[in-house]
Design a protein around this motif. Sequence first.
Motif, mmCIF file in Angstrom:
data_model
loop_
_atom_site.group_PDB
_atom_site.id
_atom_site.type_symbol
_atom_site.label_atom_id
_atom_site.label_comp_id
_atom_site.label_asym_id
_atom_site.label_seq_id
_atom_site.Cartn_x
_atom_site.Cartn_y
_atom_site.Cartn_z
ATOM 1 N N VAL A 172 45.815 41.920 30.670
ATOM 2 C CA VAL A 172 45.224 40.673 31.224
ATOM 3 C C VAL A 172 45.571 39.493 30.138
ATOM 4 C CG1 VAL A 172 43.362 39.399 32.069
ATOM 5 C CG2 VAL A 172 43.535 41.643 32.517
ATOM 6 N N ASN A 173 45.164 39.719 28.847
ATOM 7 C CA ASN A 173 45.305 38.668 27.855
ATOM 8 C C ASN A 173 46.519 38.522 27.218
ATOM 9 O OD1 ASN A 173 42.523 37.799 28.074
ATOM 10 N ND2 ASN A 173 41.585 39.368 26.834
ATOM 11 N N ALA A 174 47.680 39.629 27.873
ATOM 12 C CA ALA A 174 48.910 39.261 27.381
ATOM 13 C C ALA A 174 49.752 38.513 28.131
ATOM 14 C CB ALA A 174 49.546 40.436 27.214
ATOM 15 N N ALA A 175 48.924 38.145 29.445
ATOM 16 C CA ALA A 175 49.880 37.292 30.494
ATOM 17 C C ALA A 175 50.167 35.765 29.921
ATOM 18 C CB ALA A 175 48.989 37.355 31.813
ATOM 19 N N ARG A 176 51.238 35.540 30.619
ATOM 20 C CA ARG A 176 51.627 34.118 30.097
ATOM 21 C C ARG A 176 50.597 33.041 31.212
ATOM 22 N NH1 ARG A 176 56.671 37.030 31.307
ATOM 23 N NH2 ARG A 176 57.749 36.965 28.927
ATOM 24 N N CYS A 177 50.349 33.304 32.063
ATOM 25 C CA CYS A 177 49.306 32.409 32.708
ATOM 26 C C CYS A 177 48.303 33.220 33.692
ATOM 27 C CB CYS A 177 50.065 31.562 33.635
ATOM 28 S SG CYS A 177 49.045 30.420 34.724
ATOM 29 N N VAL A 178 46.983 33.181 33.393
ATOM 30 C CA VAL A 178 45.978 33.542 34.286
ATOM 31 C C VAL A 178 45.131 32.522 34.880
ATOM 32 C CG1 VAL A 178 44.037 34.997 34.242
ATOM 33 C CG2 VAL A 178 45.873 35.465 32.631
ATOM 34 N N ALA A 179 44.968 32.681 36.371
ATOM 35 C CA ALA A 179 44.387 31.963 37.213
ATOM 36 C C ALA A 179 43.040 32.524 37.883
ATOM 37 C CB ALA A 179 45.225 31.195 38.349
ATOM 38 N N PHE A 180 41.836 32.061 37.514
ATOM 39 C CA PHE A 180 40.687 32.684 38.479
ATOM 40 C C PHE A 180 40.529 31.834 39.558
ATOM 41 C CE2 PHE A 180 39.364 34.743 34.380
ATOM 42 C CZ PHE A 180 38.912 35.698 34.835
ATOM 43 N N VAL A 181 40.433 32.385 40.807
ATOM 44 C CA VAL A 181 39.757 31.725 42.242
ATOM 45 C C VAL A 181 38.448 32.091 42.235
ATOM 46 C CG1 VAL A 181 40.033 31.318 44.391
ATOM 47 C CG2 VAL A 181 42.193 31.616 42.639
ATOM 48 N N SER A 182 37.482 30.903 42.178
ATOM 49 C CA SER A 182 36.039 31.443 42.329
ATOM 50 C C SER A 182 35.564 30.376 43.302
ATOM 51 C CB SER A 182 35.335 31.524 40.975
ATOM 52 O OG SER A 182 34.067 32.035 41.142
ATOM 53 N N THR A 183 35.149 30.845 44.472
ATOM 54 C CA THR A 183 34.585 29.723 45.441
ATOM 55 C C THR A 183 32.920 30.398 45.896
ATOM 56 O OG1 THR A 183 35.688 30.783 47.200
ATOM 57 C CG2 THR A 183 36.665 29.119 46.047
ATOM 58 N N GLY A 184 32.329 29.462 46.257
ATOM 59 C CA GLY A 184 30.986 29.588 46.837
ATOM 60 C C GLY A 184 29.950 29.577 45.906
ATOM 61 N N GLY A 185 28.507 29.052 46.466
ATOM 62 C CA GLY A 185 27.565 28.927 45.626
ATOM 63 C C GLY A 185 26.946 30.259 45.170
ATOM 64 N N SER A 186 27.237 31.203 45.679
ATOM 65 C CA SER A 186 26.707 32.617 45.085
ATOM 66 C C SER A 186 27.222 32.928 43.743
ATOM 67 C CB SER A 186 26.831 33.700 45.939
ATOM 68 O OG SER A 186 28.348 33.959 45.953
ATOM 69 N N LYS A 187 28.615 32.281 43.360
ATOM 70 C CA LYS A 187 29.031 32.283 42.122
ATOM 71 C C LYS A 187 28.447 31.452 40.942
ATOM 72 C CE LYS A 187 31.859 35.462 43.891
ATOM 73 N NZ LYS A 187 33.261 34.981 43.901
ATOM 74 N N ALA A 188 27.656 30.382 41.322
ATOM 75 C CA ALA A 188 27.327 29.467 40.438
ATOM 76 C C ALA A 188 26.727 29.549 39.282
ATOM 77 C CB ALA A 188 26.751 28.100 41.490
ATOM 78 N N THR A 189 25.520 30.644 39.360
ATOM 79 C CA THR A 189 24.954 30.812 38.135
ATOM 80 C C THR A 189 25.690 31.595 37.174
ATOM 81 O OG1 THR A 189 23.000 31.018 39.519
ATOM 82 C CG2 THR A 189 22.486 32.192 37.291
ATOM 83 N N VAL A 190 26.241 32.659 37.685
ATOM 84 C CA VAL A 190 27.086 33.381 36.661
ATOM 85 C C VAL A 190 28.362 32.714 36.293
ATOM 86 C CG1 VAL A 190 28.609 34.442 38.396
ATOM 87 C CG2 VAL A 190 28.322 35.665 36.180
ATOM 88 N N LEU A 191 28.951 31.831 36.992
ATOM 89 C CA LEU A 191 30.135 30.845 36.478
ATOM 90 C C LEU A 191 29.546 29.979 35.317
ATOM 91 C CD1 LEU A 191 32.977 30.450 37.086
ATOM 92 C CD2 LEU A 191 32.279 28.413 38.592
ATOM 93 N N LYS A 192 28.440 29.652 35.445
ATOM 94 C CA LYS A 192 27.870 28.646 34.534
ATOM 95 C C LYS A 192 27.721 29.502 33.099
ATOM 96 C CE LYS A 192 24.284 25.618 32.884
ATOM 97 N NZ LYS A 192 25.058 24.415 32.603
ATOM 98 N N GLU A 193 27.275 30.602 33.188
ATOM 99 C CA GLU A 193 27.177 31.514 31.904
ATOM 100 C C GLU A 193 28.693 31.931 31.501
ATOM 101 O OE1 GLU A 193 24.621 32.837 30.392
ATOM 102 O OE2 GLU A 193 23.162 31.879 31.627
ATOM 103 N N VAL A 194 29.581 32.242 32.133
ATOM 104 C CA VAL A 194 30.930 32.476 31.774
ATOM 105 C C VAL A 194 31.689 31.570 31.133
ATOM 106 C CG1 VAL A 194 33.265 33.231 32.853
ATOM 107 C CG2 VAL A 194 31.266 34.510 33.604
ATOM 108 N N LEU A 195 31.505 30.132 31.877
ATOM 109 C CA LEU A 195 32.372 29.047 31.201
ATOM 110 C C LEU A 195 31.461 28.311 30.140
ATOM 111 C CD1 LEU A 195 33.874 27.597 34.688
ATOM 112 C CD2 LEU A 195 34.831 29.005 32.891
ATOM 113 N N GLU A 196 30.114 28.498 30.082
ATOM 114 C CA GLU A 196 29.431 27.601 29.215
ATOM 115 C C GLU A 196 28.766 28.633 28.116
ATOM 116 O OE1 GLU A 196 26.915 24.830 31.112
ATOM 117 O OE2 GLU A 196 28.648 23.958 32.070
ATOM 118 N N GLY A 197 28.739 29.922 28.275
ATOM 119 C CA GLY A 197 28.044 30.722 27.416
ATOM 120 C C GLY A 197 28.567 30.975 26.347
ATOM 121 N N GLY A 198 30.015 30.647 25.691
ATOM 122 C CA GLY A 198 30.584 31.089 24.545
ATOM 123 C C GLY A 198 30.832 32.321 24.292
ATOM 124 N N ASN A 199 31.142 32.803 23.252
ATOM 125 C CA ASN A 199 31.294 34.273 22.731
ATOM 126 C C ASN A 199 30.486 35.051 23.087
ATOM 127 O OD1 ASN A 199 34.157 33.290 22.038
ATOM 128 N ND2 ASN A 199 33.397 32.952 19.964
#
Length: 253
Positions: A185-212
């Motif tokens: 996955v991390n060797a790819a030249r480009c990676v695109a996540f697609v994530s929609t819907g309110g059910s993803k909001a809480t975990v998406l915040k953790e993933v994008l703002e939680g750091g290492n």
Amino acid sequence: MAGRRVVVFPSSAELGPVLAHLVISRAEKAIASHGRFTLGLSGGSLVSMLSKELLALLQLDCSQWVVGFCDERLVSFDDPESTFGLYKSQLFPKINIPDSGILTIDPSLPVTECAEDYACKLKEAFPGEEFPVFDLLLLGMGPDGHTCSLFPGHPLLEETKKIVAPISDSPKPPPQRVTMTFPVVNAARCVAFVSTGGSKATVLKEVLEGGNASPYPAARVIPTSGELFWLIDDPAAATLTIQVERPGAGTKL
């Protein structure tokens, strides 16, 4: 990594066409560079969105595409859980991709042998590469923060040698699957996540703002030298405090 871009759309209706243009732009770039376009697909809601939007494009030419699957359920291809089966019914017969350009698992094999067989197919398709370097991987994220079939707390998160791994105890049914590993996955030249819907909001915040420190597998997707996009809608982005992009109509990435 070339830098993470978090791009927010009002809804999936606006997101879909931009996703399709991202696929086409990276395909054109790859074909111009090395004569083919290698694409890794995921299942879920991505299947219908991608199929609809790609088929809406005029003069779509997929004759130089090679398509693999970021993960796959170990079920027959006519099972509704089969990711390949969904694309086979919604997309592949309607585009000019050659059969030899679609890399599928052998669902008749036991899960360990199936993973080994799929790894061999990828090695043949990417000769001379320790880990296959896809031009573009399209990923989803579950409400538990999993991506591919890499689940929170699972030993496969630490896999560093295999390019495809079996999983027989998936917390999400069906239990038997094969999945690309993080080195691929991390060797790819480009990676695109697609994530929609309110059910993803809480975990998406953790993933994008939680750091290492984030425990979520999706947070471990950090391409070594490639691009990383998060394409999300307003409900999924509801609790984000980081800076995001909000593109206008006709935007291309």
